[in-house]
Write an enzyme that holds these catalytic residues in place. Structure first.
Site, PDB file in Angstrom:
ATOM      1  N   SER A  52     -12.504 -36.488  -4.513  1.00  0.00           N
ATOM      2  CA  SER A  52     -11.777 -36.991  -5.686  1.00  0.00           C
ATOM      3  C   SER A  52     -10.296 -36.623  -5.518  1.00  0.00           C
ATOM      4  O   SER A  52      -9.934 -35.869  -4.604  1.00  0.00           O
ATOM      5  CB  SER A  52     -12.316 -36.324  -6.951  1.00  0.00           C
ATOM      6  OG  SER A  52     -12.023 -34.928  -6.907  1.00  0.00           O
ATOM      7  N   ASP A  84     -12.617 -40.991  -3.680  1.00  0.00           N
ATOM      8  CA  ASP A  84     -13.397 -41.260  -4.899  1.00  0.00           C
ATOM      9  C   ASP A  84     -12.443 -41.352  -6.096  1.00  0.00           C
ATOM     10  O   ASP A  84     -11.594 -40.471  -6.294  1.00  0.00           O
ATOM     11  CB  ASP A  84     -14.390 -40.091  -5.085  1.00  0.00           C
ATOM     12  CG  ASP A  84     -15.397 -40.343  -6.194  1.00  0.00           C
ATOM     13  OD1 ASP A  84     -15.724 -41.515  -6.444  1.00  0.00           O
ATOM     14  OD2 ASP A  84     -15.862 -39.353  -6.798  1.00  0.00           O
ATOM     15  N   ASP A 106      -9.757 -47.163  -8.701  1.00  0.00           N
ATOM     16  CA  ASP A 106     -10.381 -47.187 -10.024  1.00  0.00           C
ATOM     17  C   ASP A 106      -9.337 -47.495 -11.089  1.00  0.00           C
ATOM     18  O   ASP A 106      -8.650 -46.604 -11.590  1.00  0.00           O
ATOM     19  CB  ASP A 106     -11.062 -45.845 -10.300  1.00  0.00           C
ATOM     20  CG  ASP A 106     -11.734 -45.822 -11.670  1.00  0.00           C
ATOM     21  OD1 ASP A 106     -11.706 -46.867 -12.360  1.00  0.00           O
ATOM     22  OD2 ASP A 106     -12.283 -44.773 -12.045  1.00  0.00           O
TER      23      ASP A 106
HETATM   24  O1  G3H Z   1     -16.370 -38.668 -10.522  1.00  0.00           O
HETATM   25  C1  G3H Z   1     -15.970 -37.535 -10.649  1.00  0.00           C
HETATM   26  C2  G3H Z   1     -16.319 -36.494  -9.653  1.00  0.00           C
HETATM   27  O2  G3H Z   1     -17.400 -35.730 -10.110  1.00  0.00           O
HETATM   28  C3  G3H Z   1     -15.109 -35.671  -9.298  1.00  0.00           C
HETATM   29  O3  G3H Z   1     -14.778 -34.726 -10.253  1.00  0.00           O
HETATM   30  O4  G3H Z   1     -12.299 -34.799 -10.571  1.00  0.00           O
HETATM   31  O5  G3H Z   1     -13.601 -32.721 -11.040  1.00  0.00           O
HETATM   32  O6  G3H Z   1     -13.237 -33.464  -8.695  1.00  0.00           O
HETATM   33  P1  G3H Z   1     -13.384 -33.876 -10.149  1.00  0.00           P
HETATM   34  P1  13P Z   2     -22.315 -36.964 -11.159  1.00  0.00           P
HETATM   35  O1  13P Z   2     -21.447 -36.232 -12.113  1.00  0.00           O
HETATM   36  O2  13P Z   2     -23.513 -37.543 -11.820  1.00  0.00           O
HETATM   37  O3  13P Z   2     -22.705 -36.137  -9.964  1.00  0.00           O
HETATM   38  O4  13P Z   2     -21.481 -38.234 -10.610  1.00  0.00           O
HETATM   39  C1  13P Z   2     -20.518 -38.061  -9.605  1.00  0.00           C
HETATM   40  C2  13P Z   2     -19.679 -39.278  -9.383  1.00  0.00           C
HETATM   41  O5  13P Z   2     -19.909 -40.362  -9.889  1.00  0.00           O
HETATM   42  C3  13P Z   2     -18.536 -39.110  -8.476  1.00  0.00           C
HETATM   43  O6  13P Z   2     -17.760 -40.259  -8.391  1.00  0.00           O
HETATM   44 ZN    ZN Z   3     -17.628 -41.342 -10.223  1.00  0.00          ZN
END
Ligand code: G3H
Ligand code: 13P
Ligand code: ZN
Length: 302
Positions: A52, A84, A106
């Site tokens: 991410s 991501d 996104d």
């Molecule tokens: O989609 C979200 C993922 O779980 C990433 O989360 O922004 O805390 O790294 P984060």
């Molecule tokens: P979860 O929080 O269900 O693991 O989803 C992760 C996700 O969609 C990351 O892009």
């Molecule tokens: Zn996600």
């Protein structure tokens, strides 16, 4: 090619042939990355390694881009390095410069036409480079990185058709009932399977399910996360059979790590060598990554 990063599209091809999905597993440090790659190697399945924007801030994209190809080579796995929830054109460009083979743009919180415009721009740059592009349509309930939505807005199948035609995107993340994090459902887990089928029928594209963690009961209890609930494995497999080709998991891995770490800290509170605590935490991530790969890619119920 094993041991080298490939575009996600190549891995998705593997999933299309088998009517299954590729696991996109998020990592934030060496321990997660090592555990995920080891699990994929032992099960001999491809995997998408996802970071991410938060993970990029935490590790540094220079370090990610040095560490990932080396780990993939060590384990001889087939993998892609994926951005991501890239929130802007600039972040996507940064990822490309650092060797990512797959990106998600996104712009799902923006007005529809704006989402089309920014996604098309990303596709225009990525296509000639052979980089896979994922975009999102609809809004997942809960907290999505820095975007939050009170209530999920499900993806409209006709709009999805229009979106993929206009943008030429490789894969599409859909909102069909899941949400990010450990608290996904108040009542029973549910996914709008008919909607998945309809979107798949109209777009003919690989679909992506975010917020797909199982949030397994043993860990919920051990961590004291009262009310936490995830997607059941059988529902997830149903969604995969209906056209989901990429399944994201972050929360399950985080929970596994914390269980391993907490157990070690309470068993041996006087141990001051962090590696002695991080090794069992890494082992739990390895076990969870194996479990997720078994469900998602091999279709095994746990
Ligand atoms: O989609 C979200 C993922 O779980 C990433 O989360 O922004 O805390 O790294 P984060
Ligand atoms: P979860 O929080 O269900 O693991 O989803 C992760 C996700 O969609 C990351 O892009
Ligand atoms: Zn996600």
């Amino acid at each position: 090619m094993k041991g080298e990063l490939v575009p996600s599209a190549e891995l998705i091809g593997y999933a299309e042939e088998r009517n299954t999905a590729i696991a996109s597993l998020n990592f934030n440090n060496y321990e997660f990355l090592n555990a995920i790659c080891r699990a994929a190697a032992e099960l001999e399945v491809p995997v998408i390694l996802a970071t991410s924007e938060g993970a990029i801030r935490y590790m540094g994209i220079d370090v990610i881009s040095a560490m990932v190809p080396q780990m993939v080579k060590r384990y001889g796995i087939k993998a892609s390095l994926h951005l991501d929830h890239g929130r802007s054109f600039e972040t996507v460009m940064l990822a490309i410069r650092y060797g990512y083979t797959s990106v998600m743009i996104d712009a799902s919180d923006k007005p529809y036409e704006e989402n089309v415009r920014i996604t098309s721009e990303v596709v225009r740059v990525c296509k000639p480079l052979g980089i896979t592009v994922e975009a999102e349509l609809g809004v997942l309930a809960g907290v999505e990185d820095e975007v939050s939505a009170e209530k999920g807005i499900y993806t409209d199948p006709q709009q999805a058709k229009d979106f993929v035609e206009k943008t030429g995107v490789d894969m599409l993340a859909v909102a069909v009932g899941t949400s990010h994090g450990a608290y996904k459902f108040k009542g029973e887990p549910h996914i709008d399977i008919d909607r998945v089928r309809r979107i798949r029928e109209l777009t003919k594209k690989p679909l992506v399910l975010h917020g797909a963690s199982g949030v397994y009961r043993e860990f919920v209890e051990e961590l004291g996360l009262e009310g936490a609930k995830g997607l059941s494995d059988d529902l997830l497999i149903k969604a995969i059979k209906s056209g989901i080709r990429k399944v994201n998991t972050d929360t399950d891995l985080r929970m596994a790590f914390m269980v391993g770490l907490r157990r070690s800290l309470s068993k041996n509170p006087k141990e001051i060598d962090p590696r002695k605590h991080l090794t069992p935490a890494m082992e739990e991530v390895y076990k969870m990554a194996s479990k997720r790969l078994r469900v998602i890619t091999l279709g095994e119920l746990s």
